[in-house]
Design an enzyme around this catalytic site. Structure first.
Site, PDB file in Angstrom:
ATOM      1  CG  ASN A 199      -0.129  -0.042   2.528  1.00 36.95           C
ATOM      2  OD1 ASN A 199       0.823  -0.686   2.363  1.00 36.95           O
ATOM      3  ND2 ASN A 199      -0.706   0.011   3.567  1.00 36.95           N
ATOM      4  CG  HIS A 325      -2.794   7.339   8.100  1.00 35.90           C
ATOM      5  ND1 HIS A 325      -2.518   7.951   6.649  1.00 35.90           N
ATOM      6  CD2 HIS A 325      -2.138   6.233   7.851  1.00 35.90           C
ATOM      7  CE1 HIS A 325      -1.969   7.011   5.930  1.00 35.90           C
ATOM      8  NE2 HIS A 325      -1.547   5.947   6.742  1.00 35.90           N
ATOM      9  N   PRO A 374      -5.060  10.063   0.266  1.00 33.96           N
ATOM     10  CG  PRO A 374      -3.472   8.073   1.002  1.00 33.96           C
ATOM     11  CD  PRO A 374      -4.502   9.502   1.525  1.00 33.96           C
ATOM     12  CG  HIS A 400      -6.366   6.455   6.759  1.00 31.40           C
ATOM     13  ND1 HIS A 400      -7.740   5.692   6.586  1.00 31.40           N
ATOM     14  CD2 HIS A 400      -5.372   5.657   6.595  1.00 31.40           C
ATOM     15  CE1 HIS A 400      -7.314   4.503   6.297  1.00 31.40           C
ATOM     16  NE2 HIS A 400      -5.900   4.395   6.271  1.00 31.40           N
TER      17      HIS A 400
HETATM   18  N1  LIG Z   1      -3.379   7.833  -4.464  1.00 30.22           N
HETATM   19  C1  LIG Z   1      -2.940   6.557  -4.060  1.00 30.22           C
HETATM   20  N2  LIG Z   1      -3.510   6.089  -2.998  1.00 30.22           N
HETATM   21  C2  LIG Z   1      -3.465   4.958  -2.639  1.00 30.22           C
HETATM   22  C3  LIG Z   1      -2.463   4.012  -3.142  1.00 30.22           C
HETATM   23  N3  LIG Z   1      -2.488   2.994  -2.447  1.00 30.22           N
HETATM   24  C4  LIG Z   1      -3.181   2.934  -1.479  1.00 30.22           C
HETATM   25  N4  LIG Z   1      -3.895   4.179  -1.585  1.00 30.22           N
HETATM   26  C5  LIG Z   1      -4.853   4.829  -0.370  1.00 30.22           C
HETATM   27  O1  LIG Z   1      -3.961   5.019   0.540  1.00 30.22           O
HETATM   28  C6  LIG Z   1      -4.620   4.718   1.809  1.00 30.22           C
HETATM   29  C7  LIG Z   1      -3.587   4.504   2.858  1.00 30.22           C
HETATM   30  O2  LIG Z   1      -4.143   3.694   3.717  1.00 30.22           O
HETATM   31  P1  LIG Z   1      -3.376   2.528   4.786  1.00 30.22           P
HETATM   32  O3  LIG Z   1      -4.340   2.053   5.884  1.00 30.22           O
HETATM   33  O4  LIG Z   1      -3.342   1.400   3.818  1.00 30.22           O
HETATM   34  O5  LIG Z   1      -2.004   3.061   5.260  1.00 30.22           O
HETATM   35  C8  LIG Z   1      -5.365   3.568   1.409  1.00 30.22           C
HETATM   36  O6  LIG Z   1      -6.764   3.527   2.228  1.00 30.22           O
HETATM   37  C9  LIG Z   1      -6.044   3.960  -0.109  1.00 30.22           C
HETATM   38  O7  LIG Z   1      -7.168   4.550   0.045  1.00 30.22           O
HETATM   39  C10 LIG Z   1      -1.720   4.495  -4.272  1.00 30.22           C
HETATM   40  O8  LIG Z   1      -1.008   3.861  -5.073  1.00 30.22           O
HETATM   41  N5  LIG Z   1      -2.029   5.805  -4.767  1.00 30.22           N
HETATM   42 MN   LIG Z   2       2.122   1.870   6.443  1.00 29.87          MN
HETATM   43 MN   LIG Z   3      -0.889   4.209   5.934  1.00 30.89          MN
END
Ligand SMILES: Nc1nc2c(ncn2[C@@H]2O[C@H](COP(=O)(O)O)[C@@H](O)[C@H]2O)c(=O)[nH]1
Ligand SMILES: [Mn+2]
Ligand SMILES: [Mn+2]
EC number: 6.5.1.-
Length: 477
Positions: A199, A325, A374, A400
């Protein structure tokens, strides 16, 4: 689980059994009608049973199941009578997001995108267990753990304004490296300046739409501008701190008079030696993560200059903000009309402090803090701003990300027979990745619809939309 709508964007799990407060989930009616998060809702109700919890156990619209506490969860505990729990912070302590704007417009990088993504992928180590460009002695690592982002800037790996525009100035003062295990320290010596796996990402994007011109101007954002968004955390060191703490807390909690509905909620009273030690260790990992993201930004600056053949002035890559986060923080909040010192756990949730808040850096005092949300590698991400409503409703917190909707296994199954990188390329998005199953696990459909999540927190007033970013190229771990 029965949910009762209490306002247009807020649903309550009524207090029952051993719950000390109700549960509260922020989402839209559309999301509520399609909700299939039974396990995460149960976790919200479980968190509500913990001692010293205030107002409600909360979840944001990006919520999904996590270790003990749900991801997308917010829980605030009275500092004197409440608990602190590693499960309320998560394994990747201070996993977070950093956004930088540049002085460039999309058309200026289009001919170089292929070279840019290749060079970023070469210069920024990624993947499980990857090691970085900075090798630390244990003595130097102790300094990183104490100083966070400031350490990196002192090494010439960034600019002073980067740390000024970082939550908490990129350093939690409570860090005490003497409580960190040998194993955690060893894992930290080689991983500074690495992205991590799955991720975690570094994404070059463009500002696609502005919703709030005044805030966008204050954040240094303009239409068609090239941006860099990166997501990483405290790597193996943070994971080890969490693992060590959970093992300790599982034993410790048996010595307390607390009945836990789930062993994964193991915790300690905040005002105890066990609580202090976890907080001090967690702060070390948080500082490591800030130094890590600082170095990642520095590598991105170097790479852009190298590939485009321009200097720092023309690139003008300025940090907008850096937020965590996965964290627990000591903060002052007004609860039932009274000022209280509380320990706010934000796990897959982001701080959303409003205009005028003293913890928000000078540059953003008029707008509220920037919030970086994101979405996924094929759709969009958002920049939002903190609000007074968040202070009143959610202990100054918002969502987040989009949040997962498919498990990694289900995403892999869904992607069978498809070439995700080609699907992205057809949309004009170039991607480079390390892990064998990363693209399958991380494909856009694995995440909730980011527009719906952001519209829900905007509608609830927990943060307000400032700008939307579209991905141009992405590197993933
Ligand atoms: N713009 C992008 N957003 C992304 C990508 N991969 C994941 N994500 C988003 O980030 C959050 C991070 O949450 P976490 O709990 O995994 O730390 C996740 O929920 C996605 O919405 C990406 O490559 N590009
Ligand atoms: Mn992480
Ligand atoms: Mn994260």
């Amino acid at each position: 689980m029965q949910l009762k709508q209490i306002s247009p964007y807020c649903y309550e799990i009524p207090q029952s059994g051993s719950m000390n407060v109700p549960g509260r989930v922020f989402m839209s009616e559309r999301m509520a009608s399609a909700l299939s998060e039974e396990e995460a809702l149960k976790q919200v109700a479980n968190v509500a049973t913990l001692p010293g919890i205030l107002t409600a156990a909360m979840a944001m619209p990006d919520m999904h199941w996590g270790y003990g506490f749900p991801i997308g969860g917010v829980a605030a505990f009275d500092w004197d009578t409440g608990v602190i729990s590693p499960g309320g912070v998560g394994y990747d302590i201070n996993c977070g997001v950093r956004l930088a704007g540049t002085g460039l417009e999309k058309k200026e990088i289009l001919p170089a995108v292929e070279r840019l993504v290749t060079a970023l992928f070469q210069n920024i180590p990624s993947g499980v267990g990857s090691t970085g460009s900075v090798k630390l002695s244990v003595k130097e690592e102790m300094r990183v753990l104490r100083e966070g982002g400031r350490w990196a800037v002192r090494q010439g790996l960034g600019e002073p304004s980067d740390v000024e525009r970082t939550e908490d100035g990129g350093c939690m003062a409570e860090a005490d490296p003497s409580v960190i295990s040998e194993r955690a320290l060893m894992r930290g010596t080689r991983q500074l300046g690495t992205l991590g796996s799955g991720n975690h990402f570094l994404e070059v994007g463009v500002v696609d739409e502005i919703f709030d011109e005044r805030a966008a101007r204050a954040f240094g954002l303009f239409p068609d501008q090239v941006t860099v968004l990166l997501h990483s955390g405290s790597r193996g060191l943070g994971y080890q701190v969490c693992d060590d703490s959970l093992a300790f807390m599982a034993r410790h909690v048996r010595t307390l008079d607390i009945q836990l509905p789930d062993r994964q909620l193991a915790c300690a009273m905040i005002r105890s030696e066990a609580g202090r030690r976890y907080f001090a260790a967690m702060a070390c990992a948080a500082n490591y993560a800030w130094a890590n993201r600082q170095i990642l930004l520095h590598r991105a600056r170097e790479t852009f200059q190298q590939v485009l053949g321009i200097g720092p002035r023309d690139l003008a890559m300025h940090q907008v903000y850096d937020i965590c986060h996965n964290i627990a923080k000591r903060e002052e909040h007004t609860v039932d009309g009274k000022k209280r010192i509380v320990c706010v756990h934000r796990k897959g949730a982001t701080r959303a402090f409003p205009p005028g808040h003293p913890a928000v850096c000078e540059a953003y005092r008029q707008t509220g803090q920037p919030i970086l949300i994101p979405g996924d590698m094929g759709t969009a991400s958002y920049v939002m701003a903190g609000t007074r409503t968040a202070m009143a409703q959610s202990f100054g917190s918002t969502c987040h990300g989009a949040g997962r909707v498919l498990s990694r296994k289900a995403a892999k199954k869904r992607s069978r027979g498809r070439a995700i990188h080609r699907e992205l390329a057809d949309k004009g998005i170039l991607v480079k990745w390390t892990g064998r199953s990363t693209l399958a696990e991380e494909m856009p459909e694995a995440y909730k619809d980011i527009d719906q999540v952001v519209d829900a927190v905007h509608g609830a007033g927990l943060s307000k939309k400032v700008a939307r970013l579209r991905p141009v190229c992405v590197i993933k771990g």
